[in-house]
Scaffold this motif. Structure first.
Motif, short mmCIF file in Angstrom:
data_model
loop_
_atom_site.label_atom_id
_atom_site.label_comp_id
_atom_site.label_asym_id
_atom_site.label_seq_id
_atom_site.Cartn_x
_atom_site.Cartn_y
_atom_site.Cartn_z
N PRO A 172 0.81 -1.23 0.00
CA PRO A 172 0.00 0.00 0.00
C PRO A 172 0.84 1.27 0.00
O PRO A 172 0.36 2.33 -0.43
N GLU A 187 1.15 3.47 -3.09
CA GLU A 187 0.04 4.32 -3.52
C GLU A 187 0.08 5.71 -2.87
O GLU A 187 -0.78 6.54 -3.14
N LEU A 188 1.10 5.96 -2.04
CA LEU A 188 1.12 7.17 -1.22
C LEU A 188 2.26 8.10 -1.60
O LEU A 188 3.34 7.65 -2.00
N LYS A 238 -5.89 16.27 1.83
CA LYS A 238 -6.25 15.18 2.74
C LYS A 238 -4.94 14.56 3.22
O LYS A 238 -4.22 13.93 2.44
N ALA A 255 -3.76 4.45 2.52
CA ALA A 255 -4.02 4.07 1.13
C ALA A 255 -5.51 3.83 0.90
O ALA A 255 -6.08 4.24 -0.12
N ARG A 256 -6.16 3.18 1.86
CA ARG A 256 -7.59 2.91 1.74
C ARG A 256 -8.41 4.20 1.70
O ARG A 256 -9.40 4.31 0.96
N GLU A 257 -7.97 5.18 2.49
CA GLU A 257 -8.68 6.46 2.56
C GLU A 257 -8.23 7.45 1.47
O GLU A 257 -8.71 8.58 1.41
N LYS A 258 -7.28 7.01 0.63
CA LYS A 258 -6.80 7.81 -0.50
C LYS A 258 -6.33 9.20 -0.08
O LYS A 258 -6.79 10.24 -0.58
N CYS A 259 -5.37 9.22 0.84
CA CYS A 259 -4.79 10.48 1.29
C CYS A 259 -4.00 11.12 0.15
O CYS A 259 -3.35 10.43 -0.64
N ASP A 260 -4.04 12.44 0.09
CA ASP A 260 -3.23 13.17 -0.90
C ASP A 260 -1.76 13.12 -0.51
O ASP A 260 -0.89 12.93 -1.37
#
Length: 206
Positions: free
Chosen positions: A92, A95-96, A124, A189-194
């Motif tokens: 994950p 993705e960050l 975010k 990653a699940r919350e799709k942080c910027d």
């Protein structure tokens, strides 16, 4: 700096009142932040402390399970254990976009300030820090909000399942800090942080 100086002065008068003055410090920092951001007064830390005692059993067991992991690894310091754990969780972290804060002292303060600035700017923002002051969930935050108890319990179970798989394969068991960091990556990653602001653990590599 004013708040810290005031607490030190109070402690010189009566060091036994440390807990009370720690809450004074935290409340005054919250008030300063509220005024700077033009927000209404925050609830302060005393209410968060009350919430800690109301966490459900699953959440308490999750925290205990994380604390039960080894504090130090058996082998040479490095990223092998952490990389293996992240591979088992689907990576994950890839993705960050992360802001990685390193140094001897002041990492937590700088991380918290950086996160607050980014949140105020509309990003975010995930934040992971160590240690915590009142509630273990302080180590995982998005836009200043701690991870929900049920989410912490569910993601802990996922991380522990990955650790069980690693041990079954004969790999070295990850330590507590690595498991906590992996849990944070999963949530962010699940919350799709910027953006994510995180502290360095022991060592690091770019």
């Amino acid at each position: 700096f004013y708040c810290c100086g005031r607490v030190v002065a109070l402690l010189l008068g009566n060091p036994s009142d440390f807990d009370e003055y720690l809450h004074i410090l935290a409340d005054e920092i919250c008030q300063l932040a509220d005024r700077a951001l033009g927000r209404s007064a925050s609830v302060g830390v005393s209410r968060e402390f009350a919430r800690f005692s109301d966490l459900n059993d699953a959440n308490k067991q999750a925290i205990e399970a994380l604390h039960a992991l080894p504090r130090m690894g058996q082998g040479k310091p490095g990223l092998a254990r952490m990389q293996n754990l992240m591979d088992h969780l689907g990576n994950p972290e890839k993705e960050l976009q992360c802001i990685h804060i390193a140094g001897t002292n002041g990492k937590g303060s700088l991380a918290a300030m950086t996160s607050s600035i980014l949140t105020a700017a509309g990003y975010k923002t995930g934040l992971t820090i160590s240690p915590y002051v009142v509630d273990f969930r302080e180590r995982f935050q998005i836009d200043g909000e701690m991870i929900p108890p049920r989410t912490l319990a569910n993601l802990t179970e996922k991380v522990l399942d990955a650790i069980d798989a690693i041990e079954a394969e004969g790999g070295e068991k990850p330590v507590e800090f690595e498991a906590v960091t992996a849990l944070a990556f999963l949530w962010f990653a699940r919350e799709k942080c910027d953006l994510v602001v995180l502290e360095t653990g022991l060592g690091g590599r770019c």
